[in-house]
Motif scaffolding. Structure first.
Motif, PDB file in Angstrom:
ATOM      1  N   VAL A 106     -43.755  21.749 -68.315  1.00  0.00           N
ATOM      2  CA  VAL A 106     -45.205  21.846 -68.133  1.00  0.00           C
ATOM      3  C   VAL A 106     -45.562  22.582 -66.841  1.00  0.00           C
ATOM      4  CG1 VAL A 106     -45.766  19.834 -69.515  1.00  0.00           C
ATOM      5  CG2 VAL A 106     -45.262  19.536 -67.091  1.00  0.00           C
ATOM      6  N   CYS A 107     -44.635  23.410 -66.366  1.00  0.00           N
ATOM      7  CA  CYS A 107     -44.850  24.091 -65.091  1.00  0.00           C
ATOM      8  C   CYS A 107     -45.453  25.472 -65.315  1.00  0.00           C
ATOM      9  CB  CYS A 107     -43.523  24.207 -64.348  1.00  0.00           C
ATOM     10  SG  CYS A 107     -43.657  25.030 -62.755  1.00  0.00           S
ATOM     11  N   VAL A 108     -46.315  25.881 -64.388  1.00  0.00           N
ATOM     12  CA  VAL A 108     -46.971  27.195 -64.508  1.00  0.00           C
ATOM     13  C   VAL A 108     -45.972  28.345 -64.505  1.00  0.00           C
ATOM     14  CG1 VAL A 108     -49.288  26.735 -63.657  1.00  0.00           C
ATOM     15  CG2 VAL A 108     -47.440  27.143 -62.027  1.00  0.00           C
ATOM     16  N   VAL A 109     -44.818  28.147 -63.875  1.00  0.00           N
ATOM     17  CA  VAL A 109     -43.865  29.271 -63.819  1.00  0.00           C
ATOM     18  C   VAL A 109     -42.701  29.102 -64.802  1.00  0.00           C
ATOM     19  CG1 VAL A 109     -44.359  29.891 -61.426  1.00  0.00           C
ATOM     20  CG2 VAL A 109     -42.533  28.266 -61.917  1.00  0.00           C
ATOM     21  N   ASN A 110     -42.850  28.188 -65.749  1.00  0.00           N
ATOM     22  CA  ASN A 110     -41.785  28.004 -66.740  1.00  0.00           C
ATOM     23  C   ASN A 110     -41.393  29.362 -67.321  1.00  0.00           C
ATOM     24  OD1 ASN A 110     -39.991  26.997 -68.562  1.00  0.00           O
ATOM     25  ND2 ASN A 110     -41.502  25.973 -69.864  1.00  0.00           N
ATOM     26  N   GLY A 209     -42.861  26.928 -58.920  1.00  0.00           N
ATOM     27  CA  GLY A 209     -44.281  26.784 -59.247  1.00  0.00           C
ATOM     28  C   GLY A 209     -45.044  26.004 -58.195  1.00  0.00           C
ATOM     29  N   ALA A 210     -44.501  25.935 -56.982  1.00  0.00           N
ATOM     30  CA  ALA A 210     -45.164  25.136 -55.954  1.00  0.00           C
ATOM     31  C   ALA A 210     -46.479  25.776 -55.510  1.00  0.00           C
ATOM     32  CB  ALA A 210     -44.248  24.937 -54.751  1.00  0.00           C
ATOM     33  N   LYS A 216     -53.979  29.703 -64.165  1.00  0.00           N
ATOM     34  CA  LYS A 216     -52.805  30.004 -64.973  1.00  0.00           C
ATOM     35  C   LYS A 216     -52.348  28.730 -65.675  1.00  0.00           C
ATOM     36  CE  LYS A 216     -51.902  34.210 -63.193  1.00  0.00           C
ATOM     37  NZ  LYS A 216     -52.148  35.446 -63.880  1.00  0.00           N
ATOM     38  N   ALA A 217     -52.062  28.850 -66.938  1.00  0.00           N
ATOM     39  CA  ALA A 217     -51.575  27.700 -67.698  1.00  0.00           C
ATOM     40  C   ALA A 217     -50.051  27.697 -67.678  1.00  0.00           C
ATOM     41  CB  ALA A 217     -52.094  27.754 -69.114  1.00  0.00           C
ATOM     42  N   VAL A 218     -49.467  26.748 -68.375  1.00  0.00           N
ATOM     43  CA  VAL A 218     -48.015  26.623 -68.407  1.00  0.00           C
ATOM     44  C   VAL A 218     -47.353  27.948 -68.773  1.00  0.00           C
ATOM     45  CG1 VAL A 218     -46.094  25.571 -69.687  1.00  0.00           C
ATOM     46  CG2 VAL A 218     -48.023  24.165 -68.926  1.00  0.00           C
ATOM     47  N   ALA A 219     -46.387  28.335 -67.977  1.00  0.00           N
ATOM     48  CA  ALA A 219     -45.566  29.522 -68.219  1.00  0.00           C
ATOM     49  C   ALA A 219     -46.318  30.833 -68.029  1.00  0.00           C
ATOM     50  CB  ALA A 219     -44.917  29.482 -69.607  1.00  0.00           C
ATOM     51  N   GLU A 220     -47.542  30.776 -67.525  1.00  0.00           N
ATOM     52  CA  GLU A 220     -48.307  32.022 -67.397  1.00  0.00           C
ATOM     53  C   GLU A 220     -48.164  32.709 -66.044  1.00  0.00           C
ATOM     54  OE1 GLU A 220     -52.027  31.305 -70.466  1.00  0.00           O
ATOM     55  OE2 GLU A 220     -52.417  31.362 -68.309  1.00  0.00           O
ATOM     56  N   MET A 221     -47.673  31.964 -65.066  1.00  0.00           N
ATOM     57  CA  MET A 221     -47.656  32.499 -63.708  1.00  0.00           C
ATOM     58  C   MET A 221     -46.385  33.305 -63.463  1.00  0.00           C
ATOM     59  SD  MET A 221     -49.253  32.380 -60.690  1.00  0.00           S
ATOM     60  CE  MET A 221     -48.683  33.518 -59.425  1.00  0.00           C
TER      61      MET A 221
END
Lengths: 239, 549, 179
Positions: A106-110, A209-210, A216-221
């Motif tokens: 569930v992380c933005v940088v997944n 993703g700190a 940005k949603a999950v995996a979008e960043m």
């Protein structure tokens, strides 16, 4: 007149390479297609040798040396990828995953995370240490960005880029040991910082993703780093 | 001050001392002050006054007499009587004792091995001079070494003398002092610094504190000599805030030395100038690590950085910096006065001189001792220490604090020197020595030290920051009786990681207490895990059913 | 060698069932697998009790309740090769996000503050929540870890193929935490 460049020859993983005097093992390895893992080192920022992932074996040295700060020497024999080193690196990553709440799914940088990528590259399929599940805050007080301490690995790239490149020195570290934490100014909400220029450099050097852009949603960043070597060259090559 | 003035001062002081028939020295180092020695001193002064003996008897506050567990301690000169466990009410009897016979019930036999077996170099003035009077130090030959160095020796001769002495760093690692000095002397730099590391933080260790409280000028003299040898102009003493008395006496000592021009510009009328400032540490153990200490003096967060470059080449603000421990500097004046060869005669082949230890734990005589290198652990524990109290059985002796290890009975005849201690999995360290008997659980001991390292880790590098946390967690599982053999395997693997990959000495040595107890007391670990019992009855073992998942 | 089919079980503890969906995404390869394994227990089949002598068990989900705890120990006893199937089983993942809060606070939040009916937390016939959610290897020994949220069908297929062939698969390059 510029001093003549001295050349050093050494071997890295059995491969003979040559390097300029003053270069580090990490840089020379990289030039020769050997990617030594790291999470704290970033070209353009001063090296701190803190994550210990880039430790390499140097023949004749009685301890492991961090490739990011160790300068090449004539005749050095460097091993970057022994079983022992890989085991150490795996365990260091396990320690990081256990330290805070890295919920990749569930992380933005997944999918765009250096920690996640390294874990896969080094074959970390599970963490043998009990997770700590600390209670850590998310600071979303900044207009455009947010910092989620659950994902922070304390690499201090944000601290260094803000200090050394942007010159604002918003970020620093407080506390010690397992209680260390990145803080804005004098431990105040990021959004209330008077010196933050909102340049976003910390967002993009952060390996996890700190620190991320809002919205940005999950995996979008995705993090963009291209600016960094350019900026350091423009500033007279602190590199 | 000139050379002649110094000699005149010595003569004057000695003459003054001879006017008194007796001298009552009351220990006013922290240990005895805790047992009310200041009131004892006042009471004795009062008693002297009452009897009208002010012209014959001098009452002096002095440094540590060693047997800290039996404080307040008093040393009466010239008779050489040592009193212990003195209370203010005893004052009249003690003064009366000067005329008639000593107070039997308070006399501490000076023939006992605790005093007899010690060899004092660093602590030679401790217990006889007033640490707050520079004249006292000068009267016993203080600053003579500095005078000799500045008037008769070249910097390289000084370094040669120190090298010849074989002195090694007393902070723990045992790096040859002469070699360090010559590296700094050779290093290029417009400015150079000398730093005294007084950030002593090992649990149970107080050698440096006591030296600073008992004989601060000795350390200052050592630093000035070092500065002359390496070519430094500025010095810092980094002392932790938890040592208020040491700080106070250092401040006094620096002021006095400056007043007599033994510090400052053109010392002894030469072209050599050197200044010392105090820097007070905020209590982080890691600041005893030299690069963290440097960062802290510079006003930054006290975290270590990778070496090389070493401070000898790139230290304070990037300039060549000599960093030595308190005890190392305290050895210097004696080495200069008596010669390197004299010093090299004491001790073993590779470890010269004496070492101060803080002897603590399950031993009859606890306190501060100075012993020649090469003395055996058995002599320290059973002769000087007087053995284990209440007829219990010796189990181990822990040296080197949280960076050290536990040494079992089979190595009691080991000579105390840098190499021998390292060989059995411990270290010399800065001088903490904790004796344990059969009532100590070795897993619990290891857990104690790991907990210390965990809370003192600066957090910069991952293996130390998170590794010590998990080491502590795993040890807690073991002491709670809920661990499995897999936990023990993981603990061993983790110790290997933390030891080999941590950034600085704190992390690199943090696993030592675990590794050394695993080496010699593995059965105790296994008893906790397999039999769910603590052989020493220390650990609160819980049944698995009671433990929440 | 006899043609005995391997006895396969899949279990759904505290997870979203996404890993089982991904299992179904093996599509036509399921038919191939069905020739080699017998699915003796699974949310996909009707068996009520976890059987004896299972060769391979894929466990989706973390250990979050008393029931999960009981089940995982039973499964371990009766299984030769236990596979931690997906991130919840491997890391705790989303269910473990409650671990930073006290259980009491969570219950209060869900059943009194956020509820329109202000009911008391249910107790009857529902297994009690454990104070902390745990990945399964913190409770029992796990033989193969297959991270992923969910692991891709290809990864599941590879793992099962290898196990059927009697090899322990190296899962590290197949999948990762989070995806």
């Amino acid at each position: 007149m510029r001093a003549p460049v001295r050349i050093k020859t050494l071997t890295i993983d059995g491969k003979e390479v040559s390097a300029k005097e003053g270069e580090t093992i990490w840089q020379v390895a990289r030039e020769n297609g050997i990617d030594i893992p790291t999470l704290c080192y970033l070209e353009g920022l001063s090296p701190v040798g803190a994550c210990r992932l880039c430790l390499v074996e140097v023949k004749g040295a009685n301890r492991l040396l961090p490739a990011c700060v160790t300068q090449v020497e004539e005749g050095m024999e460097v091993t970057t990828n022994s079983e022992r080193l890989v085991n150490y690196r795996r365990m260091i990553l396990e320690l990081l995953f256990s330290e805070r709440n890295h919920t990749c799914s569930v992380c933005v940088v997944n999918g765009h995370c250096e920690l996640q990528r390294l874990a896969q590259r080094l074959g970390v399929t599970h963490v043998r240490f009990p997770y700590r599940y600390p209670d850590l805050p998310v600071d979303a007080s900044h207009e455009r960005f947010a910092i989620d301490h659950n994902r922070c690995i304390l690499c201090t790239r944000c601290v260094r880029v803000c200090d050394e490149i942007e010159g604002a020195h918003v970020w620093d570290v407080m506390g010690r040991g397992i209680k260390s934490q990145i803080i804005a100014d004098l431990n105040q909400p990021w959004g209330t910082s008077d010196v933050c220029t909102s340049c976003g450099k910390c967002v993009h050097v952060c390996p996890t993703g700190a620190i991320f852009e809002k919205g940005k949603a999950v995996a979008e960043m995705e993090k963009r780093r291209q600016f960094l070597p350019y900026l350091t060259i423009m500033r007279g090559g602190k590199q | 001050m000139t050379v002649d003035e110094l000699q005149q001062l010595v003569a004057k002081e000695q003459e003054a001392k001879q006017r008194y028939k007796s001298c009552i020295n009351v220990c006013v180092a922290t240990g005895c002050i805790m047992c009310d020695s200041e009131r004892v001193k006042e009471a004795i002064e009062e008693a002297v006054k009452e009897r009208g003996l002010e012209k014959e008897v001098i009452v002096k506050g002095v440094g540590c007499l060693g047997l800290c567990s039996a404080g307040p301690m008093i040393y009466v000169e010239p008779e050489g009587i040592i009193y212990h466990k003195v209370s203010p009410e005893d004052a009249p009897a003690i003064v009366q004792g000067l005329i008639s016979t000593p107070v039997e019930r308070l006399v501490c036999p000076s023939e006992m091995p605790f005093f007899k077996r010690q060899v004092k170099i660093v602590m030679e003035n401790s217990g006889t001079i007033d640490p707050e009077r520079i004249e006292d130090y000068i009267a016993v030959g203080g600053y003579q070494a500095l005078m000799k160095v500045l008037t008769e020796m070249s910097p390289s001769e000084v370094i040669e003398e120190v090298t010849k002495s074989g002195l090694r760093g007393r902070g723990g690692a045992g790096y040859p002092t002469g070699l360090k000095w010559s590296t700094v002397a050779k290093a290029n730099g417009d400015r150079k610094f000398v730093v005294c590391n007084a950030d002593e933080g090992d649990p149970g260790a107080y050698m440096d504190r006591t030296i600073l409280e008992s004989d601060p000028h000795r350390v200052i003299e050592g630093m000035v000599i070092a500065a002359y040898a390496v070519g430094a102009q500025q010095g810092y003493i980094y002392v932790r805030a938890e040592y208020p008395l040491a700080i106070k006496r250092l401040r006094t000592a620096i002021r006095q030395a400056e007043r007599l021009n033994l510090l400052g510009n053109n010392i002894f009328g030469t072209t050599f100038s050197f200044h010392i400032e105090l820097r007070i540490g905020a209590g982080a153990f890691v600041c005893g690590e030299e690069t963290a200490l440097i960062a802290s003096i510079e006003g930054k967060r006290g975290t270590p950085r990778p070496r090389p470059p070493y401070p000898a080449e790139y230290g304070l603000w990037g300039y060549p910096t000599l960093i030595n421990n308190v005890e190392t500097f305290a050895n210097i004046p004696s080495i200069i006065r008596n010669g390197g060869d004299w010093f090299a005669k004491i001790g073993t082949e590779k470890s010269k001189g004496t070492k101060v230890f803080a002897l603590a734990g399950r031993v009859v005589n606890t306190g501060l001792i100075e012993v020649p290198m090469g003395i055996t652990l058995r002599e320290i524990v059973f002769e000087i220490g007087g053995g284990i109290p209440e007829g219990r059985k010796f189990k181990a002796v822990q040296t080197g604090g949280p960076s050290g290890g536990c040494i079992p009975e089979q190595f009691l005849d080991l000579p105390v020197d840098y190499e021998s201690l390292t060989k059995v999995g411990s270290i010399m360290g800065s001088g903490g020595m904790i004796v344990m008997d059969e009532t100590s659980c070795m897993v619990d001991v290891a857990k104690f030290f790991v907990e210390f390292c965990m809370s003192e880790s600066c957090g910069k590098c991952i293996p130390c920051r998170v590794g010590t946390y998990h080491m502590h967690e795993l040890l807690s599982r073991i002491t709670s009786g809920i661990a499995t053999m897999r936990d023990l395997e993981l603990l061993e693997e983790l110790c290997d990681l933390v030891k080999n990959t941590s950034l600085c000495g704190l992390g690199q040595t943090a696993p030592n207490p675990v590794l050394s107890t695993l080496r010699y007391f593995r059965n105790e670990y296994e008893a906790h895990i397999l039999d769910k019992s603590c052989p020493s009855g220390v650990c609160p073992i819980r049944r698995l059913e009671e433990v929440p998942v | 060698m006899s043609q005995r089919k391997m006895r396969l079980a899949t279990v759904w503890l505290d997870g979203c069932s996404g890993c089982h969906m991904s299992f179904l995404d093996m599509d036509e390869r399921l038919i191939e697998l069905a020739e080699k394994v017998e699915l003796v227990y699974s949310p996909f089949v009707d068996a009520k009790d976890f059987p004896q002598d299972v060769d391979i068990t894929l466990v989706e989900g973390s250990v979050s309740t008393e029931e999960d705890l009981h089940k995982i120990r039973l499964i371990r006893d009766r299984t030769k090769i236990l596979v931690a199937f997906g991130d919840c089983a491997v890391t705790g993942n989303v269910p473990a996000m409650r671990n930073r809060f006290r259980l009491k606070d969570i219950m209060e939040r869900v059943y009194s503050q956020n509820s329109t009916h202000k009911n008391d937390p249910p107790v009857d016939g529902i297994p009690a929540l454990l104070p902390k959610v745990r990945p399964i290897h913190e409770i029992v020994k796990v033989d193969v870890f297959l991270p992923g949220c969910p692991p891709k069908a290809e990864a599941i297929y590879f793992v099962l193929k290898e196990l059927i062939e009697g090899r322990i698969p190296d899962t590290s390059q197949l999948s990762r935490f989070g995806a």
